[in-house]
Design an enzyme around this catalytic site. Sequence first.
Site, PDB file in Angstrom:
ATOM      1  N   GLU A  80       0.874  -1.180   0.000  1.00 58.67           N
ATOM      2  CA  GLU A  80       0.000   0.000   0.000  1.00 58.67           C
ATOM      3  C   GLU A  80       0.904   1.221   0.000  1.00 58.67           C
ATOM      4  O   GLU A  80       1.635   1.471   0.966  1.00 58.67           O
ATOM      5  CB  GLU A  80      -0.919   0.030   1.224  1.00 58.67           C
ATOM      6  CG  GLU A  80      -1.899   1.197   1.143  1.00 58.67           C
ATOM      7  CD  GLU A  80      -2.714   1.373   2.409  1.00 58.67           C
ATOM      8  OE1 GLU A  80      -2.710   2.498   2.946  1.00 58.67           O
ATOM      9  OE2 GLU A  80      -3.339   0.396   2.853  1.00 58.67           O
ATOM     10  N   CYS A 127      -2.276   7.906   4.557  1.00 62.34           N
ATOM     11  CA  CYS A 127      -2.169   7.547   3.145  1.00 62.34           C
ATOM     12  C   CYS A 127      -3.466   7.790   2.386  1.00 62.34           C
ATOM     13  O   CYS A 127      -3.434   8.033   1.179  1.00 62.34           O
ATOM     14  CB  CYS A 127      -1.746   6.092   3.006  1.00 62.34           C
ATOM     15  SG  CYS A 127      -2.805   4.927   3.895  1.00 62.34           S
TER      16      CYS A 127
END
Length: 516
Positions: A253, A287
């Site tokens: 990720e 994120c």
Amino acid sequence: MTGRPIPTELATRLAADLTASGAGRAAVVAPFTGEVSHELPRSTPADVEAAAAGARAAQRAWAARSPAARRRILLRAHGLLLERRELLLDAVQTETGKTRGQAFEEIFNAAAATRYAAVAAPGVLRERPRRAGIPLVIRTRVGFEPKGLVGIITPWNYPLSLAVMDAAPALATGNAVLMKADDQGALSILLARRAFLDAGVPAGLWPVVAGPGAEIGSAVIDAADAVCFTGSTATGRTVAQRAAGRLVSASLELGGKNPVIVLDDADPERAAADVAAACFAAAGQLCVSAERVIVERGIADAFVPAFAARVASLRLGTGYDYRSDVGSLATAAQLERVTAHIDDAVAKGAAVLAGGRHRPELGPYVVEPTVLADVTADMACHAEETFGPVVAVTVVADAREAVRLANEGEFGLNASIMSGSRARARRVARGLLAGSVNINEGYRATFSSLDAPMGGMKQSGLGRRNGREGLLRFVESRTVAEATGLLQLPRTGEEYARMSGPMLLLLRALGTLRRR
């Protein structure tokens, strides 16, 4: 409830749980004060090798336990995470500088991920029949085998939740975990690990190491049978290349420049509040937080002033309580990056609609939530991930242009849409190139949906965490098919000549019936 910084003596006891042979120590600075909070021993590549060997030995016995037995242990860990929430909140705030409310999101997600993995894994991993190529003649079943040792490399920004969201499903599927913690998040991870150990997870099954990423992270990759990494796209490429060289799977990720689209049928005030939450959670060090706000022209005159006012009203603070809306950046390096992006944009003509200032009187790394307008392509914050409390507002003609702009660039991690019509928002969502799309929420709708996969498109990552997909990344499938004896399959040319006609007839019948 009011907490406090993690005491030095407790930090020292926790740090002793690291697999480290004493090859130096690293000072960890508390974001709220800028002073050294505690020290961590440094691991060596030899420590990683020893931890990996111990974890592999423990994994064999762990994998031999029934899925139901592993489920019971992980559900006890879920309960202990909740019981110890106040201490975990203190640790997360001490290390990251986020508000207590945003630290609570970590507790919630860590516990929920543990519970989901515990409950879902037995069903996902159950051996099941699959349709055979020739029904009745062949019988086929698929089962799963743990990959063995999962290497997890965790970031500093959400140390608790992101570590557990990978570790819990790895453990639930019968694997061992070798975790490389960032110095700025090691205490939170070690506290969570203690809850799992107290619940019954063998100590050797989940060793934690710490040290320079290039050295210790690389050693973890070289020791593991599967790798999970959360971090920047640049580092993710390096992780992927190293894992590929060993032919082990990598789940990554990575970065994002996440857009939020405000459609012209949204309520301006409500959308302003929701977008502010989408942009400035953990001071933008998330994120999946938004860094681009794309507004339809029909609502811009009402929304943009409301958004700027909402952002200006957010309460900044560095306290261990729930009185603050936005906390501190985590490190001096983060402060330098964020202020550089703001200064560059302003110098090149961007307008500051809210915030824009460093606030050292509140904390050494505190920066006001900042809203910029007139951001152009020559500014660093236009396409680069700021990873801080800075967002650019752009007004567009319509939803079609909003989608086009949202899809620009190399990233495709998260997106969100604010609208008065969920049906319209769903239609717009279908055009977005992002692994997760939230409607009338910034990121929590998808982030908390643990039964659904989460990950990025384009340069925002590989693979998915959460859901069935997140469990299956930690196992190898094994297909077992058997001839039932009802009909002998052809073996010689003569037998093929005799059987080809009936076999073609079978294929045509299955096609007509639309059967697999």
